[in-house]
Design a protein around this motif. Structure first.
Motif, PDB file in Angstrom:
ATOM      1  N   GLY A 208      39.895  42.833  44.684  1.00  0.00           N
ATOM      2  CA  GLY A 208      40.696  42.739  46.019  1.00  0.00           C
ATOM      3  C   GLY A 208      42.240  42.417  45.558  1.00  0.00           C
ATOM      4  O   GLY A 208      42.295  42.468  44.265  1.00  0.00           O
ATOM      5  N   LEU A 209      43.110  42.295  46.420  1.00  0.00           N
ATOM      6  CA  LEU A 209      44.536  42.078  46.424  1.00  0.00           C
ATOM      7  C   LEU A 209      44.603  40.716  45.237  1.00  0.00           C
ATOM      8  O   LEU A 209      45.597  40.983  44.526  1.00  0.00           O
ATOM      9  N   THR A 210      43.935  39.598  45.775  1.00  0.00           N
ATOM     10  CA  THR A 210      44.157  38.535  44.735  1.00  0.00           C
ATOM     11  C   THR A 210      43.884  38.696  43.514  1.00  0.00           C
ATOM     12  O   THR A 210      44.569  38.414  42.553  1.00  0.00           O
ATOM     13  N   GLU A 211      42.818  39.681  43.114  1.00  0.00           N
ATOM     14  CA  GLU A 211      42.799  39.731  41.772  1.00  0.00           C
ATOM     15  C   GLU A 211      43.765  40.849  41.031  1.00  0.00           C
ATOM     16  O   GLU A 211      44.128  40.594  39.923  1.00  0.00           O
ATOM     17  N   LEU A 212      44.180  41.568  41.837  1.00  0.00           N
ATOM     18  CA  LEU A 212      45.288  42.566  41.319  1.00  0.00           C
ATOM     19  C   LEU A 212      46.508  41.599  41.081  1.00  0.00           C
ATOM     20  O   LEU A 212      47.410  41.629  40.211  1.00  0.00           O
ATOM     21  N   GLN A 213      46.629  40.511  41.998  1.00  0.00           N
ATOM     22  CA  GLN A 213      48.247  39.723  41.916  1.00  0.00           C
ATOM     23  C   GLN A 213      47.913  38.831  40.686  1.00  0.00           C
ATOM     24  O   GLN A 213      49.007  38.224  40.393  1.00  0.00           O
ATOM     25  N   LYS A 214      46.779  38.431  40.259  1.00  0.00           N
ATOM     26  CA  LYS A 214      46.685  37.894  38.929  1.00  0.00           C
ATOM     27  C   LYS A 214      47.402  38.462  37.638  1.00  0.00           C
ATOM     28  O   LYS A 214      48.085  37.730  36.880  1.00  0.00           O
ATOM     29  N   TYR A 215      47.601  39.790  37.936  1.00  0.00           N
ATOM     30  CA  TYR A 215      48.244  40.606  36.742  1.00  0.00           C
ATOM     31  C   TYR A 215      49.415  41.007  37.208  1.00  0.00           C
ATOM     32  O   TYR A 215      50.402  41.291  36.260  1.00  0.00           O
ATOM     33  N   PHE A 216      49.645  41.255  38.437  1.00  0.00           N
ATOM     34  CA  PHE A 216      51.025  42.036  39.067  1.00  0.00           C
ATOM     35  C   PHE A 216      51.206  41.079  40.210  1.00  0.00           C
ATOM     36  O   PHE A 216      50.697  41.385  41.459  1.00  0.00           O
ATOM     37  N   ALA A 217      52.335  40.082  40.220  1.00  0.00           N
ATOM     38  CA  ALA A 217      52.448  39.300  41.451  1.00  0.00           C
ATOM     39  C   ALA A 217      52.919  40.060  42.647  1.00  0.00           C
ATOM     40  O   ALA A 217      52.480  39.596  43.732  1.00  0.00           O
TER      41      ALA A 217
ATOM     42  N   GLY B  10      37.700  40.100  48.063  1.00  0.00           N
ATOM     43  CA  GLY B  10      37.881  41.605  48.076  1.00  0.00           C
ATOM     44  C   GLY B  10      36.734  42.101  48.788  1.00  0.00           C
ATOM     45  O   GLY B  10      37.047  43.144  49.574  1.00  0.00           O
ATOM     46  N   ILE B  11      35.491  41.578  48.580  1.00  0.00           N
ATOM     47  CA  ILE B  11      34.573  42.311  49.394  1.00  0.00           C
ATOM     48  C   ILE B  11      34.526  42.210  50.791  1.00  0.00           C
ATOM     49  O   ILE B  11      34.267  42.850  51.758  1.00  0.00           O
ATOM     50  N   ALA B  12      35.053  40.904  51.243  1.00  0.00           N
ATOM     51  CA  ALA B  12      35.140  40.724  52.527  1.00  0.00           C
ATOM     52  C   ALA B  12      36.297  41.494  53.285  1.00  0.00           C
ATOM     53  O   ALA B  12      36.049  42.052  54.111  1.00  0.00           O
ATOM     54  N   ALA B  13      37.446  41.669  52.495  1.00  0.00           N
ATOM     55  CA  ALA B  13      38.514  42.436  52.858  1.00  0.00           C
ATOM     56  C   ALA B  13      37.986  44.196  53.256  1.00  0.00           C
ATOM     57  O   ALA B  13      38.242  44.663  54.190  1.00  0.00           O
TER      58      ALA B  13
END
Ligand code: TXA
Ligand code: MG
Length: 327
Positions: free
Chosen positions: A193-202, A311-314
């Motif tokens: 999900g977006l939250t996981e991506l944002q861990k590496y790219f805010a 991510g899966i819920a989104a």
């Protein structure tokens, strides 16, 4: 053509190397594989699925280190995401290597690359030793196949073989992430999900609801096409209260999927105990509703607050809205 049901990875790899079409399980959904450098075979695949030729395919590799087989450049953004999320349910979009047939990418100058984590998929890709283009293994416009039986239901007589190995799958397709720029853009929500991506790219972002459609379509041509719509009318319901008063008597026949107590007299009924389980069973539910020829499909819609949690819920909310024709 007769579609062979096989359980040998070696046999499946041989069929792929000879330009055949083989469905195989991945950790998301079943894929329909073909040699990504074999133009005639790729054309056969588009015909077998009834897929519009401008909707690009994802190229599958056995390991991230083989990216040069499909892409001409590994951007910083893709390198970081592959390091952290591959193998797994993510597809990174990169500038394309000319060796990949133009038909695979629908004429785009970019290519989606994915390294699946499911053991049979990786073993198959390793044994085949070629980049394998693989859309979801279903007729175009139908729910993706998450069991080999569903793949057979759609593609019997249209493809060479199905690898009938069961794996535990997420049930929804991979996250597709545009990595051609400095910042990742989530084009299709999936388990990453977006939250996981944002861990590496805010600054990682999804497609904005107000983003001009033209721009969005250039980046993600698949958005243009109809997806996953069952034959019956779909009604999304947000909470139990909204449907509990409604009559469900004959002659109307209903199907229901959700986590709340189901209304009475459902012909097809799926009650899940978690959103992950809901996502996993969602496409099979839609297929069951079609088989039972119900008049209306009631689906408990994942709320925006739930969609922010994982991510899966989104991804499930996205597929629910598509099933209802609202996206
Ligand atoms: O989980 C998955 O991704 C499954 C399994 C088999 O790997 N595959 C899958 O493929 O869902 P398909 O063809 O059903 O969906 C591919 C999506 C489409 O929405 C397509 O537009 C997008 O990926 N896509 C592929 N290549 C692209 C590219 N170069 N640029 C933008 N979007 C791309
Ligand atoms: Mg698909």
């Amino acid at each position: 053509m007769q579609t062979k049901l096989i359980d040998s990875i070696q046999e499946a790899a041989e069929i792929l190397r000879c330009g055949g079409l083989v469905a195989f399980p991945t950790e998301t959904v079943f894929g329909l594989g073909v040699d990504a450098c074999h133009e005639r075979a790729v054309e056969r695949l588009f015909a077998a699925k009834g897929r519009p030729s401008d909707n690009p395919l994802i190229v599958h590799l056995s390991d991230s280190c083989y990216w040069p087989l499909a892409a001409s450049e590994l951007t910083h953004c893709a390198a970081i995401l592959l390091e952290h999320f591959a193998p797994g349910p993510i597809t990174v979009v990169l500038p394309k290597n000319p060796q990949i047939c133009p038909a695979v990418t629908g004429g785009l100058s970019t290519v989606g690359i994915r390294i699946p984590s499911a053991r049979p998929a990786r073993d198959l890709l390793r044994a085949a030793g070629i980049p394998v283009a693989a859309p979801s293994a279903n007729l175009s416009g139908r729910p993706s196949g998450t069991t080999w039986q569903s793949v057979l239901e759609d593609l019997d007589g249209r493809i060479d073989a199905i690898l009938t190995i069961d794996v535990h799958n997420v049930g929804l397709e991979s996250s597709v992430v545009d990595c051609t720029g400095q910042i990742p853009v989530l084009l299709r929500p999936g388990a990453v999900g977006l939250t996981e991506l944002q861990k590496y790219f805010a600054d990682a972002r999804g497609l904005q609801p107000d983003e001009p459609l033209e721009a969005a379509l250039i980046n993600s041509p698949g958005l243009r096409h109809r997806h996953y719509q069952p034959k019956a009318k779909v009604r999304l319901v947000e909470a139990e209260a909204k449907w509990s008063d409604e009559p469900s008597q004959p002659p109307r026949r209903f199907a229901y999927a959700g986590m709340e107590n189901p209304p009475n007299n459902m012909i097809v009924c799926q009650q899940y105990t978690s959103l992950a389980e809901f996502a996993q069973g969602f496409y099979e539910f839609l297929r069951a509703a079609d088989r039972a020829a119900v008049d209306e499909v009631l689906i408990q819609l994942v709320t925006p607050a739930q969609a922010e949690q994982s991510g899966i819920a989104a991804a499930l909310r996205d597929r629910q809205l598509r099933a209802a024709g609202l996206k």
